[in-house]
Design an enzyme around this catalytic site. Structure first.
Site, mmCIF file in Angstrom:
data_model
loop_
_atom_site.group_PDB
_atom_site.id
_atom_site.type_symbol
_atom_site.label_atom_id
_atom_site.label_comp_id
_atom_site.label_asym_id
_atom_site.label_seq_id
_atom_site.Cartn_x
_atom_site.Cartn_y
_atom_site.Cartn_z
ATOM 1 N N ARG A 89 0.883 -1.246 -0.213
ATOM 2 C CA ARG A 89 0.098 0.267 -0.138
ATOM 3 C C ARG A 89 0.904 1.124 0.026
ATOM 4 O O ARG A 89 0.056 2.031 0.006
ATOM 5 C CB ARG A 89 -0.889 0.115 1.293
ATOM 6 C CG ARG A 89 -1.231 -1.310 0.944
ATOM 7 C CD ARG A 89 -2.573 -1.321 2.729
ATOM 8 N NE ARG A 89 -3.525 0.100 2.864
ATOM 9 C CZ ARG A 89 -4.464 -0.105 3.855
ATOM 10 N NH1 ARG A 89 -4.309 -0.547 4.277
ATOM 11 N NH2 ARG A 89 -5.266 1.290 3.169
ATOM 12 N N LYS B 13 -2.154 8.628 6.168
ATOM 13 C CA LYS B 13 -2.459 7.614 6.502
ATOM 14 C C LYS B 13 -1.026 7.144 6.975
ATOM 15 O O LYS B 13 0.001 7.299 5.950
ATOM 16 C CB LYS B 13 -3.648 6.980 6.698
ATOM 17 C CG LYS B 13 -3.617 6.848 5.093
ATOM 18 C CD LYS B 13 -5.007 6.288 4.415
ATOM 19 C CE LYS B 13 -5.345 5.047 3.256
ATOM 20 N NZ LYS B 13 -6.214 4.363 3.210
ATOM 21 N N HIS B 14 -0.736 6.527 7.657
ATOM 22 C CA HIS B 14 -1.455 5.565 8.872
ATOM 23 C C HIS B 14 -0.312 6.553 9.983
ATOM 24 O O HIS B 14 0.309 5.834 10.608
ATOM 25 C CB HIS B 14 -1.284 4.899 9.368
ATOM 26 C CG HIS B 14 -2.859 3.710 8.213
ATOM 27 N ND1 HIS B 14 -1.692 2.867 6.761
ATOM 28 C CD2 HIS B 14 -3.868 4.033 8.076
ATOM 29 C CE1 HIS B 14 -2.674 2.834 6.274
ATOM 30 N NE2 HIS B 14 -4.294 2.587 6.894
ATOM 31 N N HIS C 284 -6.426 -4.856 11.257
ATOM 32 C CA HIS C 284 -7.564 -5.535 10.757
ATOM 33 C C HIS C 284 -8.049 -7.205 12.208
ATOM 34 O O HIS C 284 -9.344 -7.172 12.066
ATOM 35 C CB HIS C 284 -7.732 -6.374 9.572
ATOM 36 C CG HIS C 284 -7.680 -4.854 8.659
ATOM 37 N ND1 HIS C 284 -6.148 -4.365 8.288
ATOM 38 C CD2 HIS C 284 -8.896 -4.363 7.860
ATOM 39 C CE1 HIS C 284 -6.903 -3.191 7.456
ATOM 40 N NE2 HIS C 284 -7.630 -2.721 7.286
ATOM 41 N N ASP D 231 -8.298 5.404 12.400
ATOM 42 C CA ASP D 231 -8.840 3.860 11.293
ATOM 43 C C ASP D 231 -9.876 3.887 12.136
ATOM 44 O O ASP D 231 -10.699 3.986 12.684
ATOM 45 C CB ASP D 231 -7.644 2.970 11.229
ATOM 46 C CG ASP D 231 -7.081 2.648 10.388
ATOM 47 O OD1 ASP D 231 -8.447 2.939 9.276
ATOM 48 O OD2 ASP D 231 -6.230 1.688 9.891
#
Length: 218
Positions: A31, A61-62, A73, A146
Site C-alpha cells: 500500500r 495515513k496511517h 484488521h 482508522d
C-alpha cells in the site's frame, strides 16, 4: 484543474498513504510507495498538492507511521521502535503533506500500539499520540481514526465504546460502521461527563473548518 473524483461527487480521498516501507514482506508494503522517507515525503507532497489544486480533500495515513507491523484488521500490533526513528523517518511524509495541504488535509491515525508514545493504548485511542500530532507536527486540522471495527480496537475496548474512547483521546472524526449504535453512546458520555462539551465542540469545529477550506460550506 478538473478532478474525476469531484465529477462523481467525491470531495475527500482517503489518500495518500504516507507510511514508509522498503520491506516487501511487510503487511503495509503493497500500500506504500515502497521507497525511503525522503522519497515518500516528496510523493506525499505531490499527491496532496494535486488534490488541493483540484479541490479534493486529502487524508494522510496511517499516523504515526505503520512500520513493519502486523495487520490490525485481525489483531493487535505493537511497535517498539524508538521515538527518534519516527522523528527522523516516519514523520517526514506527514510533515510534507501537512505543509502543502493547508486546510484541505486531514490525518488518519493507526491502531498500532507505539510503545515509545503510549505503551498502553492503540495510537487511535491515545491522547499522547494526538498530542504529538498537534504539538510536534503542529497539525491544526481534523484527526481521523482508522476503522474502529478492526480487531485491534475491539480487543482493546472490550465493553467500552471505541468511539467514545477515540473522541476522549483527541480524535475529531471517527470511522465506524456501527454509527447507529455508537451515536447514543456518545450522547450518553456527554450526559455523564465522560466527554466534555468543549472536546466535542473542538472536534466539530475542526471538521467544519475542513469543509469550509474545501469550499463545501458557504
Amino acid at each position: 484543474k478538473n478532478s474525476a473524483l469531484l465529477g462523481y461527487g467525491i470531495n475527500v480521498n482517503l489518500a495518500p498513504v504516507c507510511d514508509v516501507s522498503t520491506n516487501p514482506k511487510s503487511f503495509i508494503y503493497d500500500r506504500t510507495l515502497g521507497k525511503d522517507a525522503a522519497a515518500t515525503a516528496g510523493y506525499a507532497a505531490s499527491v496532496v498538492t494535486a488534490m488541493r489544486d483540484c479541490g479534493v480533500g486529502s487524508v494522510l495515513k496511517h499516523f504515526p507511521g505503520y512500520g513493519d507491523n502486523a495487520d490490525t484488521h485481525t489483531g493487535s500490533a505493537v511497535d517498539d521502535r524508538p521515538l527518534e526513528t519516527f522523528r527522523e523517518e516516519d514523520f517526514l511524509p506527514f510533515q510534507a503533506g501537512i505543509q502543502v495541504g493547508g486546510g484541505t488535509t486531514a490525518v488518519l491515525v493507526s491502531h498500532n500500539t507505539v510503545t515509545a508514545m503510549d505503551p498502553d493504548r492503540p495510537a487511535s485511542l491515545s491522547p499522547a499520540v494526538y498530542q504529538i500530532l498537534r504539538e510536534e507536527l503542529n497539525f491544526q486540522g481534523p484527526a481521523l481514526t482508522d476503522d474502529l471495527g478492526m480487531e485491534a480496537i475491539l480487543q482493546f475496548a472490550g465493553e467500552n465504546s471505541p468511539v467514545v474512547l477515540a473522541l476522549e483521546a483527541g480524535c475529531d472524526m471517527v470511522l465506524t460502521g456501527s454509527f447507529q449504535e455508537e451515536i447514543p453512546k456518545v450522547l450518553a458520555a456527554l450526559e455523564d461527563g465522560t466527554l466534555t462539551r468543549e472536546r466535542l465542540d473542538e472536534a466539530v469545529s475542526r471538521v467544519l473548518g475542513w469543509k469550509y477550506d474545501l469550499g463545501l460550506l458557504s
